[in-house]
Design a protein around this motif. Structure first.
Motif, PDB file in Angstrom:
ATOM      1  N   GLY A  27      -8.254   3.038  -8.792  1.00 51.34           N
ATOM      2  CA  GLY A  27      -7.196   4.050  -8.777  1.00 51.34           C
ATOM      3  C   GLY A  27      -7.175   4.804  -7.467  1.00 51.34           C
ATOM      4  N   GLU A  28      -8.365   5.136  -6.948  1.00 45.20           N
ATOM      5  CA  GLU A  28      -8.450   5.833  -5.657  1.00 45.20           C
ATOM      6  C   GLU A  28      -7.999   4.924  -4.520  1.00 45.20           C
ATOM      7  N   LYS A  29      -8.327   3.636  -4.645  1.00 47.50           N
ATOM      8  CA  LYS A  29      -7.869   2.680  -3.615  1.00 47.50           C
ATOM      9  C   LYS A  29      -6.343   2.633  -3.587  1.00 47.50           C
ATOM     10  N   VAL A  30      -5.730   2.593  -4.761  1.00 50.83           N
ATOM     11  CA  VAL A  30      -4.270   2.541  -4.842  1.00 50.83           C
ATOM     12  C   VAL A  30      -3.652   3.773  -4.171  1.00 50.83           C
ATOM     13  N   GLN A  34      -1.181   3.582  -1.000  1.00 50.25           N
ATOM     14  CA  GLN A  34       0.157   4.191  -1.043  1.00 50.25           C
ATOM     15  C   GLN A  34       0.402   5.073   0.183  1.00 50.25           C
ATOM     16  N   ALA A  35      -0.586   5.890   0.518  1.00 50.49           N
ATOM     17  CA  ALA A  35      -0.435   6.818   1.649  1.00 50.49           C
ATOM     18  C   ALA A  35      -0.361   6.064   2.976  1.00 50.49           C
ATOM     19  N   LEU A  36      -1.262   5.096   3.169  1.00 47.52           N
ATOM     20  CA  LEU A  36      -1.319   4.365   4.441  1.00 47.52           C
ATOM     21  C   LEU A  36      -0.122   3.429   4.605  1.00 47.52           C
ATOM     22  N   ALA A  37       0.329   2.851   3.490  1.00 45.87           N
ATOM     23  CA  ALA A  37       1.445   1.896   3.562  1.00 45.87           C
ATOM     24  C   ALA A  37       2.708   2.569   4.104  1.00 45.87           C
ATOM     25  N   ASP A  50      10.073   4.464   0.411  1.00 44.17           N
ATOM     26  CA  ASP A  50       9.996   4.699  -1.034  1.00 44.17           C
ATOM     27  C   ASP A  50       9.656   3.415  -1.788  1.00 44.17           C
ATOM     28  N   GLN A  51      10.282   2.307  -1.372  1.00 39.21           N
ATOM     29  CA  GLN A  51       9.985   1.022  -2.017  1.00 39.21           C
ATOM     30  C   GLN A  51       8.559   0.577  -1.725  1.00 39.21           C
ATOM     31  N   VAL A  52       8.111   0.822  -0.492  1.00 41.28           N
ATOM     32  CA  VAL A  52       6.733   0.477  -0.119  1.00 41.28           C
ATOM     33  C   VAL A  52       5.756   1.265  -0.979  1.00 41.28           C
ATOM     34  N   SER A  53       6.003   2.560  -1.137  1.00 47.95           N
ATOM     35  CA  SER A  53       5.132   3.410  -1.949  1.00 47.95           C
ATOM     36  C   SER A  53       5.124   2.956  -3.409  1.00 47.95           C
ATOM     37  N   SER A  54       6.299   2.596  -3.917  1.00 48.42           N
ATOM     38  CA  SER A  54       6.420   2.131  -5.299  1.00 48.42           C
ATOM     39  C   SER A  54       5.640   0.837  -5.509  1.00 48.42           C
ATOM     40  N   ALA A  55       5.804  -0.118  -4.570  1.00 49.16           N
ATOM     41  CA  ALA A  55       5.105  -1.402  -4.680  1.00 49.16           C
ATOM     42  C   ALA A  55       3.593  -1.216  -4.602  1.00 49.16           C
ATOM     43  N   ALA A  56       3.149  -0.360  -3.693  1.00 45.66           N
ATOM     44  CA  ALA A  56       1.714  -0.104  -3.543  1.00 45.66           C
ATOM     45  C   ALA A  56       1.142   0.529  -4.816  1.00 45.66           C
ATOM     46  N   GLY A  57       1.922   1.413  -5.446  1.00 49.42           N
ATOM     47  CA  GLY A  57       1.456   2.082  -6.653  1.00 49.42           C
ATOM     48  C   GLY A  57       1.330   1.143  -7.840  1.00 49.42           C
ATOM     49  N   LEU A  58       2.127   0.069  -7.853  1.00 48.09           N
ATOM     50  CA  LEU A  58       2.112  -0.874  -8.976  1.00 48.09           C
ATOM     51  C   LEU A  58       1.298  -2.139  -8.712  1.00 48.09           C
ATOM     52  N   ALA A  59       0.901  -2.354  -7.455  1.00 48.72           N
ATOM     53  CA  ALA A  59       0.312  -3.642  -7.041  1.00 48.72           C
ATOM     54  C   ALA A  59      -0.903  -4.064  -7.858  1.00 48.72           C
ATOM     55  N   LYS A  60      -1.754  -3.107  -8.221  1.00 43.26           N
ATOM     56  CA  LYS A  60      -2.990  -3.442  -8.946  1.00 43.26           C
ATOM     57  C   LYS A  60      -2.887  -3.215 -10.451  1.00 43.26           C
ATOM     58  N   ALA A  61      -1.743  -2.700 -10.923  1.00 43.50           N
ATOM     59  CA  ALA A  61      -1.627  -2.283 -12.329  1.00 43.50           C
ATOM     60  C   ALA A  61      -1.849  -3.430 -13.312  1.00 43.50           C
ATOM     61  N   ASP A  62      -1.505  -4.649 -12.911  1.00 42.75           N
ATOM     62  CA  ASP A  62      -1.668  -5.758 -13.869  1.00 42.75           C
ATOM     63  C   ASP A  62      -3.139  -6.125 -14.110  1.00 42.75           C
ATOM     64  N   LEU A  63      -4.049  -5.530 -13.337  1.00 40.04           N
ATOM     65  CA  LEU A  63      -5.479  -5.802 -13.544  1.00 40.04           C
ATOM     66  C   LEU A  63      -5.969  -5.248 -14.886  1.00 40.04           C
TER      67      LEU A  63
END
Length: 331
Positions: A27-30, A34-37, A50-63
């Motif tokens: 969660g902290e990595k995400v 998000q911030a760096l992306a 905004d799309q970059v932030s959204s994608a970064a926030g969801l990228a690991k959620a399927d784990l």
């Protein structure tokens, strides 16, 4: 079962999953990614913050989904399906699937702007974190696949021709790690990238000593510009004039090194033109002045072939100098 709630509702559960004992949770990595992306998106044409932030926030959620828990090789792939099911844009859904890529030298490399931003950031965050805690690959050991991550960053930058100042990005990534990031040394990670780049380019037939020369000269961290320098240097040192000028340079450098050692002095100042006696050495001095102006101007405008061409023009003056001038003259 997984689709009973949106993918975004699963993301908070990542705080309970360990990324690394010394580097916190997924969660902290995400949050870091998000911030760096968003910073990295400024270097990627066509990307939307905004799309970059959204994608970064969801990228690991399927784990944290049942499907990926049962079939780990589907991480990213399931995230894309679930995001599309939730009505997320195609660009964001593709970025979720693509953010692990490329996973090797021959793997498909993303080129969609949102995908490139998230894939780049995820890998850079990982590399900076492990360098901060001094968990670098050793010999054949690379348990966290950091060499693969570095090759992934190199390919994403080079194949998409991105002008990214890596040292600056590394520092921003380290700052997001808080106290842990204070132990990070960006130059050491850049050196690791240089080694990976040598391997990557050597497989394409490029001489590794030319890459070393370009890195050593300027601390170059713009990989696209670095490769342009390497290409120009390769053309130069394999040309007839380049080979002869390099031989003359070695001869001159050796003479200076011998005299410096004998006299205990470093001869790196400007030559005293009033002491030049022969026409050949005066001509050499003028040729050097003209070449420096042309070469420096060409380098500033990133015309590296032009800079090398300017150096090639020195060959005649250098040859005449060594033929007709006694360097270690008694007077």
């Amino acid at each position: 079962q997984d689709r009973k709630e949106p993918l975004k509702n699963k993301a908070p559960s990542l705080k309970g999953m360990v990324f690394h004992a010394k580097l916190g949770s997924l969660g902290e990595k995400v949050e870091r990614v998000q911030a760096l992306a968003k910073d990295i998106s400024t270097f990627v044409p066509g990307s939307d913050r905004d799309q970059v932030s959204s994608a970064a926030g969801l990228a690991k959620a399927d784990l944290v989904t049942d499907m990926v828990n049962e079939f780990p090789e589907l991480q990213g792939v399931m995230g894309r399906y679930y995001a599309r099911h939730d009505g997320v844009s195609d660009e964001v859904a593709e970025a979720i699937a693509d953010h692990y890529a490329p996973q090797g030298p021959n793997d498909r490399c993303p080129n969609a702007p949102i995908s490139v931003c998230v894939a780049l950031t995820d890998k850079i965050d990982t590399l900076v974190g492990f360098w901060a805690i001094d968990e670098k690959p050793t010999g054949s050991r690379d348990p966290y696949a950091l060499r693969r991550a570095a090759i992934g960053v190199i390919r994403l930058i080079v194949e998409n021709e991105l002008r990214i100042p890596l040292l600056d990005v590394f520092e921003k990534a380290a700052a997001l790690y808080g106290d842990t990031g204070e132990f990070f040394k960006s130059e050491k990670l850049l050196s690791f990238f240089a080694d990976r780049l040598k391997v990557h380019l050597r497989e394409k037939g490029v001489r590794h000593d030319l890459i070393t020369a370009v890195f050593a000269l300027s601390g170059e961290d713009d990989l696209v510009r670095l490769l342009a320098r390497v290409e120009a240097l390769t053309t130069f040192v394999t040309s007839h004039d380049g080979v002869n000028l390099l031989t003359a340079y070695k001869r001159a450098a050796n003479i200076v090194a011998i005299e410096e050692k004998r006299d205990g002095v470093t001869y790196d100042g400007k030559a005293d033109r009033s002491l030049l006696a022969q026409d050949e050495e005066k001509a050499m001095a003028i040729a050097l002045d003209e070449t420096i102006v042309k070469a420096v101007s060409a380098v500033k405008s990133e015309d590296f072939e032009g800079a090398m061409g300017a150096l090639s023009a020195l060959r005649k003056s250098v040859d005449i100098f060594f033929e007709d001038v006694t360097v270690n003259v008694d007077n």
